[in-house]
Enzyme design. Structure first.
Site, PDB file in Angstrom:
ATOM      1  CG  HIS A  59      -1.887   1.084   1.339  1.00 34.90           C
ATOM      2  ND1 HIS A  59      -1.864   2.366   2.126  1.00 34.90           N
ATOM      3  CD2 HIS A  59      -3.245   1.079   0.480  1.00 34.90           C
ATOM      4  CE1 HIS A  59      -2.961   2.917   1.754  1.00 34.90           C
ATOM      5  NE2 HIS A  59      -3.683   2.291   0.936  1.00 34.90           N
ATOM      6  CB  SER A  79      -8.393 -12.744  -3.049  1.00 33.09           C
ATOM      7  OG  SER A  79      -8.336 -11.256  -3.493  1.00 33.09           O
TER       8      SER A  79
END
Length: 404
Positions: free
Chosen positions: A120, A323
């Site tokens: 991130h 996911s």
């Protein structure tokens, strides 16, 4: 307090905008199916959770009792005894990541922080703010950290106290860095367990992996030193927030006594939102473990549905294990803007958070992406010599999902 008519109209216009776009977020992991209406009455109070929720504070309007319950829940969820852990309700994932990196730096002041290029964007800010030495590591095609490159750079740096930033679900691909593999490789390199720090960024997947049958390693039992989760993602919240949990013995290094509030402070921000712990408490108390499992199961099944629909139409879509992030080739700017898609380079993704109950928005997106791809493929086969002047292009308004 009275607003002018113009100001009231501006607020009303924004209200209508929010109502219209409440469920827009197919490209971002924001669960929107929450209801905290029973907490509306608390908005008349300035609730400030300044300091340690486990201590007395002379600022009486705090929600410490609720925050303690929230932290007890996550300590159990991440396999660490409450008395061996400490954490708090943060402003979001970035603060949680900073807290973990801060602890790692305090433990190893001269250590180097290693993170993959799929990490991130907040980490780039964190290393500057904390002034930590850092190294970006290559990623594997699925978004996982490249374990060979990680070890090669640790060796090249001759780093004996690496601070490892592991992704438990990357931003674009939902990839999980295998912390078991990382630890095995560190051990093989002669770096003992007490000589490195391992932080886990589980912003989205921290509320997925505990509820699936075969999770990748993610918890304190698996060897992590700290972990953060976003409260506004899988849980859902009208205010961005998060949770960070760490080993209490490491947190003690950053504790400071504050005479002003007659308490110790171990947090990044000091004064903290006292309303978000209430929201997290209500969310956790109103859903059983079976409820969370069902929510996660639905989201995973919806993600696989999207992959299957894309692939059946010739679009190379995929997702990582456990996911809810579906990766596919980046469509046109028009489609990306219309559906608020997150894009990076040549790829885009959609995220099947729990509020996507009827798949209608997912179907609509896939229909447009497939139609656009077929239109482009049809156009690429034509040549100026064969194209007739004024010939109409095929329509892109067909509805593919009726075939599934």
């Amino acid at each position: 307090m009275t607003l002018s008519t113009a100001d009231q109209n501006k607020l009303e216009s924004f209200w209508q905008h929010c109502v219209t776009n409440q469920y827009f977020n197919i490209g971002y992991p924001e669960s929107a199916d929450f209801d905290y209406s029973q907490l509306h009455r608390f908005l008349q109070f300035s609730i400030n959770n300044c300091g340690d929720w486990n201590e007395y504070s002379n600022y009486l309007l705090n929600s410490f009792d609720f925050e303690k319950d929230v932290m007890r829940y996550f300590a159990e969820l991440f396999n660490i005894a409450l008395e061996d852990s400490w954490g708090y309700v943060t402003n979001g994932g970035t603060e949680g990541n900073m807290f973990g990196c801060y602890l790692g730096r305090e433990l190893f002041p001269n250590g180097t922080l290693y993170y993959s290029k799929d990490t991130h964007y907040s980490v780039a800010k964190i290393v500057k703010l904390l002034r930590i030495k850092c190294r970006a590591i290559e990623s594997l095609p699925n978004g996982e950290i490249d374990y060979d490159d990680l070890m090669a750079k640790i060796a090249a740096d001759q780093e004996r106290h690496p601070i490892i930033f592991a992704n438990i679900g990357t931003t674009m691909c939902g990839a999980v860095d295998n912390i078991e593999t990382i630890q095995q490789r560190l051990q093989q390199a002669g770096i003992a367990r007490h000589d490195y720090y391992l932080h886990a960024d589980a912003a989205l997947s921290g509320m997925i992996l505990p509820f699936v049958d075969h999770p990748q390693p993610f918890s304190f039992a698996d060897g992590i030193d700290s972990i953060c989760v976003s409260g506004h993602k899988m849980i859902g919240s009208p205010i961005p927030c998060g949770i960070v949990v760490a080993k209490r013995k490491n947190v003690a290094r950053i504790s400071v006594e504050v005479d002003y509030i007659r308490a110790h402070d171990k947090t990044i921000s000091g004064s903290r939102n006292g309303h978000t712990p209430l929201m997290m408490w209500v969310a956790l108390r109103s859903h059983t473990l079976a409820d969370w499992r069902n929510r996660i199961k639905h989201s995973l099944e919806t993600a696989q549905y999207a992959v299957d629909r894309f692939q059946a139409s010739g679009i190379e879509a995929w997702r990582n294990e456990n996911s809810i992030t579906v990766v596919f080739p980046c469509p046109s700017e028009r489609i990306a803007t219309k559906y608020c898609l997150a894009t990076s380079g040549n790829t885009a993704h959609l995220i099947t958070t729990p509020h996507h109950h009827d798949k209608s928005m997912i179907d609509a997106l896939i229909d447009e992406v497939v139609a656009e791809a077929r239109l482009e493929a049809w156009g690429s086969k034509r040549t100026p010599a064969t194209q007739k002047t004024g010939e109409r292009l095929p329509t892109a308004s067909f509805n593919l999902h009726t075939h599934y």
